[in-house]
Write a protein that holds these residues in place. Structure first.
Motif, PDB file in Angstrom:
ATOM      1  N   TYR A 207       4.661  -5.821  -4.236  1.00  0.00           N
ATOM      2  CA  TYR A 207       5.931  -5.589  -4.935  1.00  0.00           C
ATOM      3  C   TYR A 207       7.073  -5.899  -3.973  1.00  0.00           C
TER       4      TYR A 207
ATOM      5  N   THR B 169       4.237   4.435   2.942  1.00  0.00           N
ATOM      6  CA  THR B 169       4.392   3.128   2.312  1.00  0.00           C
ATOM      7  C   THR B 169       4.209   2.042   3.366  1.00  0.00           C
TER       8      THR B 169
ATOM      9  N   VAL C  67      -0.302   3.591 -10.370  1.00  0.00           N
ATOM     10  CA  VAL C  67      -0.336   3.795  -8.921  1.00  0.00           C
ATOM     11  C   VAL C  67      -1.168   5.037  -8.609  1.00  0.00           C
TER      12      VAL C  67
ATOM     13  N   ARG D 276      -1.985   7.972  -5.788  1.00  0.00           N
ATOM     14  CA  ARG D 276      -1.288   8.617  -4.672  1.00  0.00           C
ATOM     15  C   ARG D 276      -1.902   9.977  -4.405  1.00  0.00           C
TER      16      ARG D 276
ATOM     17  N   ASP E 227      -3.717   0.255 -14.630  1.00  0.00           N
ATOM     18  CA  ASP E 227      -3.471   0.073 -13.199  1.00  0.00           C
ATOM     19  C   ASP E 227      -2.347   0.972 -12.675  1.00  0.00           C
TER      20      ASP E 227
ATOM     21  N   GLU F  76       0.852  -1.204   0.000  1.00  0.00           N
ATOM     22  CA  GLU F  76       0.000   0.000   0.000  1.00  0.00           C
ATOM     23  C   GLU F  76       0.876   1.237   0.000  1.00  0.00           C
TER      24      GLU F  76
ATOM     25  N   TYR G 238      -4.234   0.492  -1.765  1.00  0.00           N
ATOM     26  CA  TYR G 238      -3.611  -0.820  -1.934  1.00  0.00           C
ATOM     27  C   TYR G 238      -2.909  -0.923  -3.283  1.00  0.00           C
ATOM     28  N   THR G 239      -1.784  -1.630  -3.273  1.00  0.00           N
ATOM     29  CA  THR G 239      -1.014  -1.859  -4.492  1.00  0.00           C
ATOM     30  C   THR G 239      -0.915  -3.360  -4.769  1.00  0.00           C
ATOM     31  N   LYS G 240      -0.542  -3.693  -5.987  1.00  0.00           N
ATOM     32  CA  LYS G 240      -0.112  -5.057  -6.245  1.00  0.00           C
ATOM     33  C   LYS G 240       1.139  -5.307  -5.404  1.00  0.00           C
TER      34      LYS G 240
ATOM     35  N   LEU H  13       5.615   0.364  -9.031  1.00  0.00           N
ATOM     36  CA  LEU H  13       4.384   0.350  -8.242  1.00  0.00           C
ATOM     37  C   LEU H  13       3.161   0.376  -9.152  1.00  0.00           C
ATOM     38  N   ARG H  14       2.179  -0.455  -8.824  1.00  0.00           N
ATOM     39  CA  ARG H  14       0.931  -0.533  -9.571  1.00  0.00           C
ATOM     40  C   ARG H  14      -0.248  -0.590  -8.600  1.00  0.00           C
ATOM     41  N   SER H  15      -1.353   0.019  -8.976  1.00  0.00           N
ATOM     42  CA  SER H  15      -2.566  -0.104  -8.172  1.00  0.00           C
ATOM     43  C   SER H  15      -3.013  -1.559  -8.147  1.00  0.00           C
TER      44      SER H  15
END
Length: 563
Positions: free
Chosen positions: A260, A273, A498, A500, A496, A251, A256-258, A342-344
């Motif tokens: 990583y 983060t 990120v 922010r 997707d 996150e 939330y992120t994929k 970083l990806r959503s």
């Protein structure tokens, strides 16, 4: 006695609705906090000074809430400084009066006065931060905001054994208000900080410290922990590492992120983060490090802040400490790799609703320049600029001026594109003076907005962490050099990207963000390097009300501070 059939048919749906509302109301509660702003003596680096704090703590207290909760924070100013508190990253939907930036949405809370901040956490869960939003007071007036999911809603990743808040910061031996005031009088850059900190301490590896000093993170073998990491520093992008341990980002900025996996984080001022870390090493003590990232020929505090990860089965508190080597200060490839990875999450439950079309496309050049100054030490003053405009803070808050139609406070002529075209990431024109003014850019409600953020090299190219109040945005593109309207859009990620509230624009490069202007009010956008904000690298969006009451700014509170 049995209920008559017709009455039964009328009342049962109503009763069901009441039970549903009651169930929902049990989950969403009102949380009350009291922030007493007071001076306290603190000793760091063998030097003691008096600092401004909330409730006598540095960092300040953590504010806990669940998604959907109403939060009431009474801020009482017992100090001699004017103060405001900004709830960094909280959307403040229709409640811009409580956003906090001085002279943008409110007058400061004067000594001896108080103000009740009142907002609801809507559609957000994760880690954010709160901090003072006037002058340089946020150097010590800051803390974490932890937004838990609604009751019964799990994390979209394996639940950690425990969680810990990790606040990164900077420490000056000198008074920070004196530091910036002297610099502004002379027209030059301020002195850099004396150390980086982890949860308020320079750590066991700093000057004048023992091996027991600083923050300790206690862990058990084979357990997984979630660290909620915040960069509350004033002027430095920061790398974060833990010796011998990997990190999984789940996150950023309360989105939330994929997952990583990495061994290093880059966090700009104002960013947060969340990472998972598994205690999978042998018993012992392992160093946490926070060090600066700067890939421009400028001064930076090169001191590494440290803390200790301590395994529970370690026999002695003085057991061998496994060290970590921070990356080089100018490690651009490491910083770029992290930012671009970083990806959503973009799941069914947490979709990435990226605007696919654009109603307002803006091109903002950002950077630092010089203006003539007869009273300054070099005959010039360093200034911050967006589209060659240096923002002048008003004496009446813009939100009040907008709401009450007070004339003469601001103008709606902020340029949508640079008034001067040049090779932005080159040396730039030598005699380019900036325009001064309190200019805003007006947006209709629910417009889709794209902002191209282009770094410039008038003095020197450098990175800029740009923060937008009142909104999250999607980072759809990023590149090095000058943005090219013909070729750069082909690299955009509209699936997707990120999401922010603060993004680092790369040194000598560009970043493109998109958001929907679905929050009526007055919203600050500025560089989160506090020195650049002081110099005027900031602007304001004014977002109109929509057509419905649910799309309209609420009236001002009765206890809104007066100037």
């Amino acid at each position: 006695m049995a209920m008559p059939r017709r009455l039964d048919q009328l009342l049962l749906p109503l009763m069901a609705s009441c039970f549903l509302l009651q169930a929902l109301s049990v989950h969403a509660i009102t949380r009350h906090y009291k922030f007493n702003v007071v001076m306290r003596n603190m000793t760091r680096l063998c030097s003691t000074k008096s600092i401004l704090t909330v409730n006598g703590k540095f960092p300040g207290p953590t504010l806990y809430a669940r998604e959907g909760d109403n939060v009431l924070v009474k801020v009482v100013n017992h100090a001699s400084h004017n103060v405001t508190i900004h709830w960094h990253g909280v959307r403040q939907i229709r409640t811009g009066w409580y956003d906090g930036p001085a002279y943008i949405t409110q007058c400061p809370i004067q000594p001896g006065s108080s103000f009740l901040y009142n907002f609801t956490v809507t559609g957000q869960r994760g880690t954010l931060l709160w901090h003072a939003h006037i002058n340089w007071l946020r150097a010590t007036v800051h803390g974490a905001i932890v937004i838990l999911p609604k009751l019964g809603v799990p994390y979209p990743f394996p639940a950690p054994h425990k969680e810990a808040v990790v606040v990164l910061g900077e420490w000056w031996k000198a008074d920070t208000e004196t530091v910036i005031n002297q610099a502004m009088q002379l027209g030059v850059g301020p002195n850099i900080s004396d150390s980086h900190t982890i949860n308020g301490h320079p750590g066991p590896m700093s000057d004048c410290a023992s091996s027991q000093d600083g923050f300790n993170l206690d862990v058990e073998n084979d357990k997984t922990y979630m660290l909620r990491i915040i960069n509350a520093g004033l002027n430095d992008d920061l790398f974060f590492k833990i010796a011998g341990h990997g990190l999984t980002v789940v996150e950023v900025d309360a989105v939330y992120t994929k997952p990583y996996k990495t061994d290093i984080l880059l966090i700009t001022p104002g960013q947060t983060t969340n990472v998972l870390v598994t205690a999978d090493q042998s018993a012992g003590r392992y160093l946490l490090s926070v060090s600066p990232f700067l890939d421009a020929p400028l001064q930076v505090d090169n001191k590494t802040g440290t803390a200790t990860l301590h395994y529970a089965n370690t026999v002695s508190a003085t057991a061998r400490l496994t060290l970590v080597k921070p990356p080089p200060q100018n490690a651009t490839p490491i910083a770029s790799k992290f930012s671009e990875s970083l990806r959503s999450l973009n799941s069914k439950e947490y979709p990435a609703n990226v605007p696919q079309t654009v109603d307002h496309s803006l091109f903002f050049t950002i950077g630092v320049g010089v203006n003539p100054c007869a009273n300054c030490i070099n005959g010039t003053r360093v200034v911050g600029t967006i589209n060659n405009s240096t923002f002048v803070m008003p004496s009446t808050p813009i939100l009040q001026a907008r709401y009450y139609s007070i004339p003469g406070v601001f103008t709606e002529d902020f340029p949508a594109t640079p008034p001067h075209k040049f090779n932005y990431t080159g040396s730039g024109p030598k005699n380019l003076q900036t325009m001064k003014g309190t200019r805003v850019y007006r947006l209709p409600y629910n417009a889709s907005v794209q902002v191209i953020l282009q770094d410039t090299g008038i003095i020197s190219t450098e990175s800029h962490p740009i923060h937008l109040h009142g909104f999250n945005f999607f980072v759809v593109g990023r590149g090095v050099g000058n943005y090219n309207p013909q070729t750069s859009p082909s690299t955009f990620n509209l699936i997707d990207p990120v999401e922010r509230n603060t993004i680092g624009v790369p040194t000598g490069g560009w970043t493109v963000i998109r958001f929907r202007a679905d929050n009526p009010g007055v919203w600050f956008m500025h560089c989160h390097f506090e020195v650049h904000t002081s110099w005027g690298l900031k602007m304001v969006f004014v977002v109109d009300n929509g057509k419905r009451p649910s799309e309209t700014l609420i009236p001002p509170p009765k206890d809104l501070p007066q100037c």
